[in-house]
Design an enzyme around this catalytic site. Sequence first.
Site, short mmCIF file in Angstrom:
data_model
loop_
_atom_site.label_atom_id
_atom_site.label_comp_id
_atom_site.label_asym_id
_atom_site.label_seq_id
_atom_site.Cartn_x
_atom_site.Cartn_y
_atom_site.Cartn_z
N SER A 184 79.70 72.99 54.37
CA SER A 184 78.62 73.78 53.79
C SER A 184 78.80 74.07 52.31
O SER A 184 77.81 74.29 51.61
CB SER A 184 78.47 75.10 54.55
OG SER A 184 79.69 75.79 54.60
N HIS A 212 74.07 71.64 58.61
CA HIS A 212 73.48 71.03 57.42
C HIS A 212 73.06 69.57 57.61
O HIS A 212 72.52 68.97 56.70
CB HIS A 212 74.45 71.13 56.23
CG HIS A 212 74.78 72.55 55.89
ND1 HIS A 212 73.95 73.34 55.13
CD2 HIS A 212 75.81 73.34 56.27
CE1 HIS A 212 74.47 74.55 55.03
NE2 HIS A 212 75.60 74.58 55.72
N LYS A 243 67.85 76.32 58.57
CA LYS A 243 68.07 75.53 57.35
C LYS A 243 66.97 74.48 57.25
O LYS A 243 65.84 74.83 56.95
CB LYS A 243 69.50 75.01 57.36
CG LYS A 243 70.45 76.21 57.14
CD LYS A 243 71.90 75.97 57.34
CE LYS A 243 72.64 77.28 57.04
NZ LYS A 243 73.97 77.33 57.61
C1 LIG Z 1 74.72 78.59 58.02
C2 LIG Z 1 75.83 78.08 58.87
C3 LIG Z 1 76.10 78.64 60.12
C4 LIG Z 1 75.43 79.90 60.60
O1 LIG Z 1 74.13 79.67 60.97
P1 LIG Z 1 73.08 80.87 60.93
O2 LIG Z 1 71.97 80.41 61.77
O3 LIG Z 1 72.71 81.05 59.50
O4 LIG Z 1 73.79 82.08 61.49
C5 LIG Z 1 77.07 78.04 60.90
N1 LIG Z 1 77.75 76.96 60.47
C6 LIG Z 1 77.53 76.42 59.25
C7 LIG Z 1 78.32 75.22 58.83
C8 LIG Z 1 76.58 76.97 58.42
O5 LIG Z 1 76.39 76.46 57.20
#
Ligand SMILES: *Cc1c(COP(=O)(O)O)cnc(C)c1O
Length: 397
Positions: A184, A212, A243
């Site tokens: 991330s 992602h 996302k």
């Molecule tokens: C954003 C993210 C999460 C958490 O997801 P949310 O739905 O925002 O709680 C988990 N793992 C990774 C790699 C992320 O980037």
Amino acid sequence: MPNTRSPLLVNLRDALADIDTASLRRRRRTTESPCASQVTLNGRQVLAFASNDYLGLANHPQLVEAAAEGARRWGVGAGASHLVSGHSAVHEALEDELARFVGCEAALVFSTGYMANIAIMPALLGRNDEIFGDRLNHASLVDGALLSRATMRRYPHNDMAALADMLNASSARYKLIATDAVFSMDGDIAPLPSLLELAERHDAWLLVDDAHGFGVLGPRGHGSLAEAGLYADRIILMGTLGKAAGVAGAFVAGSRTLIEWLLQKSRSYIFTTAMPPMQAHILLNSLELIENADDRRRHLSALIARFRDGMAPYAERLMPSTTPIQPVVIGDNAATMDIAAALLERDIWTPAIRPPTVPAGSARLRVSLSAAHSLAQVDQLTAALGEQLSALNARVT
Ligand SMILES: *Cc1c(COP(=O)(O)O)cnc(C)c1O
């Protein structure tokens, strides 16, 4: 009058002052417009490279309409947890559709990715077991591992030889390898085929966090595993829906047996109110948009190439990323904050990411690109960044 001299609060004030001294104070910026390539901050229009809305769906008219339609059809709240009375036909339809989408037998929907990641490991492992995690894994995977009470071992980023050594040395009852598919804060991709090979050799679970990659990578946006062509019963796929999908929520997908087990045992699934059914309705629409967004994904690839071309004179500050996450490493916390502030002066928003989100000494601007951006906007970014970086290089040398 509150007692402001309680040692409890004095200690907190001192600790906050220490955070300031280290240039580590975190602040929120309050936007005054929907998530898009241009947003309003303090009444000013700024060009934003700050969200994970990779396909530009967070404010898509079809999803906004689906929200209204979903609310009319389902109301706004689920009213209870899934296992009490909050589970509706539209949640069920979303789970079926997600399972089909990623090519797994079954899926279970969670309210957030964080909650999905703290569900999986505690449901599958306990004190006599071992978890092997990449050192750069997302915090929610770290927290899930801690909650499980299993022994956690962290291997150097993407280092398969080190992971193999750790697995060879392990005599744990159950083993699980956990990795971000796309990291991330670095934007690079985990060696998923090698990870699966090691998992098979050592009879370990492989937990892949595709926050992602979902929607961005693979044919029709089906994600990192589809891109790598990997399917196996031992794979536990976690994907997020806030996302690229543009909404909120998450899911775990895998074998039918795994999903049934998680339904029985996941505390962050069982002891929380179900996501609003209207949200599941929006997400069904989002999945349809994602599958038909090849043009958006092509445009995104062109933006990524344009960004890296524009940054070629400063290539040593880029990371080996082929994804929309394009960090520009500065190193020093204060210098990173200064550059982010200078860019914002010029109406360009790139978030500064500091420890502990990234390792000490590797503070960076996390540029994230979205299909909502234009090539001209990326040029504007690289021109402004170039000025800041050459000024920084002049200061340092
Ligand atoms: C954003 C993210 C999460 C958490 O997801 P949310 O739905 O925002 O709680 C988990 N793992 C990774 C790699 C992320 O980037």
